[in-house]
Design an enzyme around this catalytic site. Structure first.
Site, PDB file in Angstrom:
ATOM      1  N   THR A 112       0.807  -1.221   0.000  1.00 57.14           N
ATOM      2  CA  THR A 112       0.000   0.000   0.000  1.00 57.14           C
ATOM      3  C   THR A 112       0.838   1.268   0.000  1.00 57.14           C
ATOM      4  O   THR A 112       0.328   2.345  -0.299  1.00 57.14           O
ATOM      5  CB  THR A 112      -0.928   0.031   1.230  1.00 57.14           C
ATOM      6  OG1 THR A 112      -0.130   0.016   2.425  1.00 57.14           O
ATOM      7  CG2 THR A 112      -1.861  -1.176   1.235  1.00 57.14           C
ATOM      8  N   CYS A 147      -2.691  -0.549  14.261  1.00 58.44           N
ATOM      9  CA  CYS A 147      -3.539  -0.159  13.132  1.00 58.44           C
ATOM     10  C   CYS A 147      -4.705  -1.137  12.978  1.00 58.44           C
ATOM     11  O   CYS A 147      -4.519  -2.355  12.982  1.00 58.44           O
ATOM     12  CB  CYS A 147      -2.724  -0.126  11.846  1.00 58.44           C
ATOM     13  SG  CYS A 147      -3.670   0.516  10.430  1.00 58.44           S
ATOM     14  N   ARG A 153      -6.634  -4.543   8.025  1.00 60.01           N
ATOM     15  CA  ARG A 153      -6.319  -5.962   7.929  1.00 60.01           C
ATOM     16  C   ARG A 153      -4.803  -6.153   7.889  1.00 60.01           C
ATOM     17  O   ARG A 153      -4.094  -5.427   7.194  1.00 60.01           O
ATOM     18  CB  ARG A 153      -6.952  -6.560   6.672  1.00 60.01           C
ATOM     19  CG  ARG A 153      -6.803  -8.076   6.569  1.00 60.01           C
ATOM     20  CD  ARG A 153      -7.539  -8.611   5.370  1.00 60.01           C
ATOM     21  NE  ARG A 153      -6.919  -8.150   4.120  1.00 60.01           N
ATOM     22  CZ  ARG A 153      -7.361  -8.487   2.913  1.00 60.01           C
ATOM     23  NH1 ARG A 153      -8.447  -9.245   2.790  1.00 60.01           N
ATOM     24  NH2 ARG A 153      -6.752  -8.030   1.831  1.00 60.01           N
ATOM     25  N   ARG A 181       4.313   6.636   3.309  1.00 57.81           N
ATOM     26  CA  ARG A 181       3.537   7.792   3.765  1.00 57.81           C
ATOM     27  C   ARG A 181       2.703   7.402   4.973  1.00 57.81           C
ATOM     28  O   ARG A 181       2.364   6.220   5.149  1.00 57.81           O
ATOM     29  CB  ARG A 181       2.640   8.314   2.650  1.00 57.81           C
ATOM     30  CG  ARG A 181       1.574   7.332   2.188  1.00 57.81           C
ATOM     31  CD  ARG A 181       0.750   7.899   1.032  1.00 57.81           C
ATOM     32  NE  ARG A 181      -0.314   6.968   0.630  1.00 57.81           N
ATOM     33  CZ  ARG A 181      -0.164   5.970  -0.217  1.00 57.81           C
ATOM     34  NH1 ARG A 181       1.028   5.752  -0.771  1.00 57.81           N
ATOM     35  NH2 ARG A 181      -1.182   5.188  -0.529  1.00 57.81           N
ATOM     36  N   CYS A 197      -0.158   6.444   7.490  1.00 57.64           N
ATOM     37  CA  CYS A 197      -1.468   5.818   7.338  1.00 57.64           C
ATOM     38  C   CYS A 197      -2.557   6.794   7.780  1.00 57.64           C
ATOM     39  O   CYS A 197      -2.415   7.486   8.786  1.00 57.64           O
ATOM     40  CB  CYS A 197      -1.522   4.540   8.173  1.00 57.64           C
ATOM     41  SG  CYS A 197      -3.140   3.722   8.190  1.00 57.64           S
ATOM     42  N   CYS A 238      -4.646   4.686  11.186  1.00 57.80           N
ATOM     43  CA  CYS A 238      -4.088   4.646  12.550  1.00 57.80           C
ATOM     44  C   CYS A 238      -3.368   5.932  12.921  1.00 57.80           C
ATOM     45  O   CYS A 238      -3.019   6.138  14.076  1.00 57.80           O
ATOM     46  CB  CYS A 238      -3.151   3.448  12.706  1.00 57.80           C
ATOM     47  SG  CYS A 238      -1.681   3.488  11.657  1.00 57.80           S
ATOM     48  N   TRP A 287      23.443  20.469  44.368  1.00 57.25           N
ATOM     49  CA  TRP A 287      22.024  20.122  44.403  1.00 57.25           C
ATOM     50  C   TRP A 287      21.249  20.878  43.325  1.00 57.25           C
ATOM     51  O   TRP A 287      20.484  20.286  42.554  1.00 57.25           O
ATOM     52  CB  TRP A 287      21.437  20.445  45.776  1.00 57.25           C
ATOM     53  CG  TRP A 287      20.016  19.970  45.944  1.00 57.25           C
ATOM     54  CD1 TRP A 287      19.599  18.808  46.501  1.00 57.25           C
ATOM     55  CD2 TRP A 287      18.819  20.660  45.516  1.00 57.25           C
ATOM     56  NE1 TRP A 287      18.229  18.714  46.458  1.00 57.25           N
ATOM     57  CE2 TRP A 287      17.723  19.838  45.849  1.00 57.25           C
ATOM     58  CE3 TRP A 287      18.562  21.878  44.877  1.00 57.25           C
ATOM     59  CZ2 TRP A 287      16.394  20.188  45.578  1.00 57.25           C
ATOM     60  CZ3 TRP A 287      17.247  22.231  44.600  1.00 57.25           C
ATOM     61  CH2 TRP A 287      16.194  21.394  44.958  1.00 57.25           C
ATOM     62  N   TYR A 300      19.304  19.454  39.998  1.00 57.88           N
ATOM     63  CA  TYR A 300      17.870  19.712  39.894  1.00 57.88           C
ATOM     64  C   TYR A 300      17.529  20.375  38.557  1.00 57.88           C
ATOM     65  O   TYR A 300      16.537  20.033  37.903  1.00 57.88           O
ATOM     66  CB  TYR A 300      17.438  20.594  41.062  1.00 57.88           C
ATOM     67  CG  TYR A 300      15.947  20.780  41.205  1.00 57.88           C
ATOM     68  CD1 TYR A 300      15.121  19.707  41.519  1.00 57.88           C
ATOM     69  CD2 TYR A 300      15.367  22.033  41.049  1.00 57.88           C
ATOM     70  CE1 TYR A 300      13.750  19.876  41.666  1.00 57.88           C
ATOM     71  CE2 TYR A 300      13.996  22.224  41.196  1.00 57.88           C
ATOM     72  CZ  TYR A 300      13.191  21.134  41.501  1.00 57.88           C
ATOM     73  OH  TYR A 300      11.842  21.305  41.646  1.00 57.88           O
ATOM     74  N   ASP A 330      20.427  15.542  48.559  1.00 56.45           N
ATOM     75  CA  ASP A 330      19.093  15.929  48.996  1.00 56.45           C
ATOM     76  C   ASP A 330      18.715  15.209  50.291  1.00 56.45           C
ATOM     77  O   ASP A 330      18.780  13.975  50.379  1.00 56.45           O
ATOM     78  CB  ASP A 330      18.089  15.591  47.894  1.00 56.45           C
ATOM     79  CG  ASP A 330      16.693  16.082  48.206  1.00 56.45           C
ATOM     80  OD1 ASP A 330      16.380  17.205  47.811  1.00 56.45           O
ATOM     81  OD2 ASP A 330      15.938  15.335  48.856  1.00 56.45           O
TER      82      ASP A 330
END
Length: 522
Positions: A47, A55, A58, A80, A82, A85, A439, A443, A459
């Site tokens: 396809t 998806c 089928r 390309r 679908c 889906c 620290w 962070y 910490d």
């Protein structure tokens, strides 16, 4: 775009790490295994489309399919997206995270527009690697070049806007980052053999998002997602006038370059977050999306992280209790650094309130059409804070001077808090800034630079969470040694430990000598 669809493609490092070969992927594809959604994409040669593993179409014959580690790889191979889906709505996952942090950092910069005005060599230089090495890493982990990844992201965002919004096609082109409507039309004509307008299934009245209109998008994540924990974390730190949390929705004001707007995030349908963005120019939408992904940690794969951390008997019950816990990111590196400095040796609520006073005094007022009772100002810019008198700030003078000096440094280097180099490089660079110690540097690396292995081992909350049955609390050095087995996900280990302590990171309290002589003490 390459038309070589016959060579196929293995799923590469993403799926190799899961011990899945192409045959195993086909079996998972046949069963529509949602665990692989976002981790592999399936090219169907009969396809010419590429699909998600879930998806509903089928299942094609095995000889007609090949597997790719990213949408960009499938698209570069000539397939390309679908229309059933919709690959653009799959979770933006990265199983390579933790194995190639260079790729993670590069993708973060690409999302922020690093390849819009620059090239791959400039991007590689910011990451501390060569251009050839960066291309090799992308090919290994994503199956496509950095440029192909950037182009695919642009196409998929445009496709999502076509399906999910009522924006006119010209505005879709701008919002997705295309340089011109002509280029947008050419790309879609080449990819889908039809103009972009034909992809909009239901004819609807077009509604302009230009000049401050609201654009609504859904961003997917990989379940589980602990939205309540994320919202609690952000609500506790919401700067008055700049951010607010109400009715299960997070909102804030935001500046993207010279554009001022607001963004709100709430749970959406299915495994998505609903994002509403209101900005004067649609061109900033990709950067807004990138920041939302960063703040809400939408690229995380909790299954992978949880499996690794659960090997530690101390973490296993915490992970089981909060399997959807994420690592909250930051909207802006300078803002986070200021807030971290403000929070040194005071409570989170105290730091939040001081930040609100700074915003009211030095932040730009929100335009009237964007303002609301809870959102009135933007967070102050580095340039604005660099000009104030430290003695006028509601904090100890040493910290005030450090804050103003930090603002001056950020004003001089707009890339100061961008991800580049290794985690160790980033921490060393941050610790050289006024007011930032170990620290605070860890962070910032955790929340702004999105380093999954950042770990503030000094910490107090982390040490307290691992207090043994004998009541003995580990030292910072002992905690750092203990955390070695949590690599490369130490940041998530920290979030689980903080969550067990009430989701409030407790900064180390330096001795007086450090306060007096080491301005970088956090």
């Amino acid at each position: 775009m390459s038309e070589n669809r016959e060579t196929g493609g293995c799923v590469g490092a993403m799926v190799a790490a899961m011990d899945l070969d192409d045959d195993a992927c086909y079996r998972a594809f046949s069963m529509r295994d949602a665990r692989l959604d976002g981790k592999i994409f399936v090219g169907v040669r009969s396809t010419g489309v590429y699909c998600r593993p879930i998806c509903p179409a089928r299942t094609p014959l095995r000889r007609n399919v090949s597997f790719y580690p990213s949408a960009a790889a499938a698209q570069e191979a000539g397939f390309r997206p679908c229309l059933r889906c919709r690959p653009e709505t799959s979770p933006d996952l990265g199983s390579w995270r933790g194995t190639s942090n260079t790729v993670a950092r590069a993708l973060a910069l690409i999302e922020e527009g690093a390849l819009d005005d620059g090239d791959v060599e400039a991007l590689a230089d910011r990451l501390g690697v060569g251009g050839r090495q960066l291309r090799r890493l992308f090919k290994t982990h994503l199956g496509a070049s950095p440029v192909a990844v950037a182009q695919t992201r642009r196409v998929l965002l445009a496709k999502q806007l076509i399906h999910d919004s009522a924006l006119p096609m010209g505005e879709v082109a701008l919002a997705a980052g295309f340089g011109s409507v002509r280029r947008f039309n050419e790309t879609f004509q080449q990819l889908f053999a039809r103009p972009p307008g034909d992809l909009r299934r239901a004819r609807r009245v077009e509604v302009s998002g230009a000049d401050g209109g609201t654009v609504t998008l859904r961003l997917a994540y990989r379940a589980p997602y602990d939205w309540a924990a994320m919202l609690d974390f952000l609500a506790l730190r919401a700067v008055p006038g700049v951010e607010q949390v109400a009715d299960g929705r997070y909102e804030r004001t935001l500046r993207i370059g010279g554009d001022v707007g607001r963004v709100s995030v709430a749970p959406g349908a299915g495994e998505t977050l609903e994002v509403r963005a209101q900005f004067p120019r649609l061109q900033v939408l990709p950067q807004v999306i990138a920041r939302v992904r960063r703040v809400f940690d939408l690229g995380a794969d909790p299954t992978q992280v949880n499996a690794h951390l659960s090997r530690d008997p101390a973490l296993a019950p915490l992970v089981a209790q909060r399997p959807g816990l994420r690592a909250p990111g930051a909207w802006d590196g300078f803002e986070l650094a200021v807030r971290a400095v403000l929070g040194q040796q005071i409570t989170v609520v105290g730091a939040r309130n001081i930040a609100g006073r700074l915003a009211a005094a030095y932040g730009e007022a929100l335009p009237e059409h964007l303002a609301s009772p809870g959102l009135t100002h933007l967070f102050p810019t580095a340039e604005a804070l660099a000009q104030i008198d430290p003695a006028s700030l509601p904090m100890p003078q040493a910290r005030g001077r450090a804050l103003v000096a930090l603002a001056a440094a950020a004003a001089a280097d707009r890339q100061l808090f961008a991800p580049r180099g290794t985690l160790e490089d980033a921490v060393a660079r941050l610790k050289a800034l006024p007011g930032i110690g170990e620290w605070t540097a860890q962070y910032i690396a955790l929340r702004q630079m999105r380093e999954p292995d950042a770990f503030p081992h000094g910490d107090i909350g982390l040490m307290r969470a691992l207090t043994g049955p004998d009541g003995v609390r580990p030292t910072a050095q002992q905690l750092a040694a203990r955390a070695e087995v949590w690599r490369p996900w130490r940041a998530y280990a920290a979030l689980h430990l903080w969550a067990s302590e009430g989701m409030a990171p407790a900064k180390p309290k330096p001795v007086r000598k450090e306060v007096r002589h080491d301005q970088n003490a956090a």
